[in-house]
Design a protein around this motif. Sequence first.
Motif, short mmCIF file in Angstrom:
data_model
loop_
_atom_site.label_atom_id
_atom_site.label_comp_id
_atom_site.label_asym_id
_atom_site.label_seq_id
_atom_site.Cartn_x
_atom_site.Cartn_y
_atom_site.Cartn_z
N ILE A 100 0.81 -1.22 0.00
CA ILE A 100 0.00 0.00 0.00
C ILE A 100 0.85 1.27 0.00
O ILE A 100 0.33 2.36 -0.25
CB ILE A 100 -1.01 0.01 1.16
N ALA A 101 2.15 1.13 0.27
CA ALA A 101 3.07 2.26 0.17
C ALA A 101 4.48 1.71 0.00
O ALA A 101 4.80 0.63 0.49
CB ALA A 101 3.00 3.13 1.42
N CYS A 102 5.31 2.46 -0.71
CA CYS A 102 6.71 2.07 -0.92
C CYS A 102 7.55 3.34 -0.93
O CYS A 102 7.20 4.32 -1.57
CB CYS A 102 6.86 1.33 -2.26
N TYR A 103 8.66 3.27 -0.21
CA TYR A 103 9.55 4.43 -0.10
C TYR A 103 10.98 3.99 -0.38
O TYR A 103 11.41 2.95 0.11
CB TYR A 103 9.50 5.02 1.32
N ALA A 104 11.72 4.78 -1.15
CA ALA A 104 13.17 4.60 -1.27
C ALA A 104 13.75 5.31 -0.06
O ALA A 104 13.41 6.48 0.21
CB ALA A 104 13.68 5.22 -2.56
N ILE A 105 14.59 4.61 0.71
CA ILE A 105 15.08 5.18 1.97
C ILE A 105 16.59 5.12 2.06
O ILE A 105 17.24 4.38 1.33
CB ILE A 105 14.45 4.46 3.19
N GLY A 106 17.13 5.88 2.97
CA GLY A 106 18.55 5.83 3.30
C GLY A 106 18.72 5.05 4.59
O GLY A 106 17.75 4.79 5.31
N GLY A 107 19.91 4.66 4.89
CA GLY A 107 20.16 3.91 6.12
C GLY A 107 20.45 2.47 5.82
O GLY A 107 21.11 2.14 4.84
N GLY A 108 19.91 1.57 6.64
CA GLY A 108 20.22 0.16 6.55
C GLY A 108 19.50 -0.61 5.46
O GLY A 108 19.75 -1.79 5.28
N ALA A 109 18.60 0.04 4.74
CA ALA A 109 17.86 -0.65 3.68
C ALA A 109 17.71 0.31 2.50
O ALA A 109 17.96 1.51 2.61
CB ALA A 109 16.49 -1.10 4.18
N ASP A 110 17.30 -0.25 1.37
CA ASP A 110 17.10 0.56 0.17
C ASP A 110 15.65 1.02 0.01
O ASP A 110 15.39 2.12 -0.47
CB ASP A 110 17.52 -0.24 -1.08
N PHE A 111 14.72 0.15 0.41
CA PHE A 111 13.30 0.45 0.27
C PHE A 111 12.55 0.02 1.53
O PHE A 111 12.95 -0.93 2.21
CB PHE A 111 12.69 -0.30 -0.93
#
Length: 164
Positions: A100-111
């Motif tokens: 229901i939602a997807c985010y490209a993120i920084g830190g320990g994961a990509d998404f």
Amino acid sequence: MENLSVSLHKKDIQLLMLLQQDARLTNQQLAEQCGMSATPCWRRIRQLEEAGVIAGYRAVLDRKKTGLGILAFVRVNIDSHSEQQAVSFEQAVCELPQVIACYAIGGGADFLLQVVARELDDYSDFAMKVIRRLPGIKAMETSFVLKEIKPLSGLPVGDGCRWP
């Protein structure tokens, strides 16, 4: 980075707060609650829509009452950080109604994916047969929501994001 925000006036903020609480309010009701007449109220809402501040209107559903008892956040790492692989992953995720939602993120994961399912077995099947087979998946880690403390109910507008 380009600033895409729009300058909001006090009446705009009042209208946006009211619409986030109940988008079914009539123009007349909105105008009355904001101390405006109907025509200027309608014009302001129209301007907010045209500026993209109001991106749409929708019904807010109760996840549990629709039979979706599981809410999970899935952190995903992909093999390569090439643009092609990221785009391929993003396109595949957009086709999945359970996400229901997807985010490209920084830190320990990509998404970070927000996923719903009817029950734990359904989530397990989805994770093993679908998510793990998405393009470029290197690793995934799931956190299950035990209790929703403050679900998304709208965005803070005006001074709502500033410290007191």
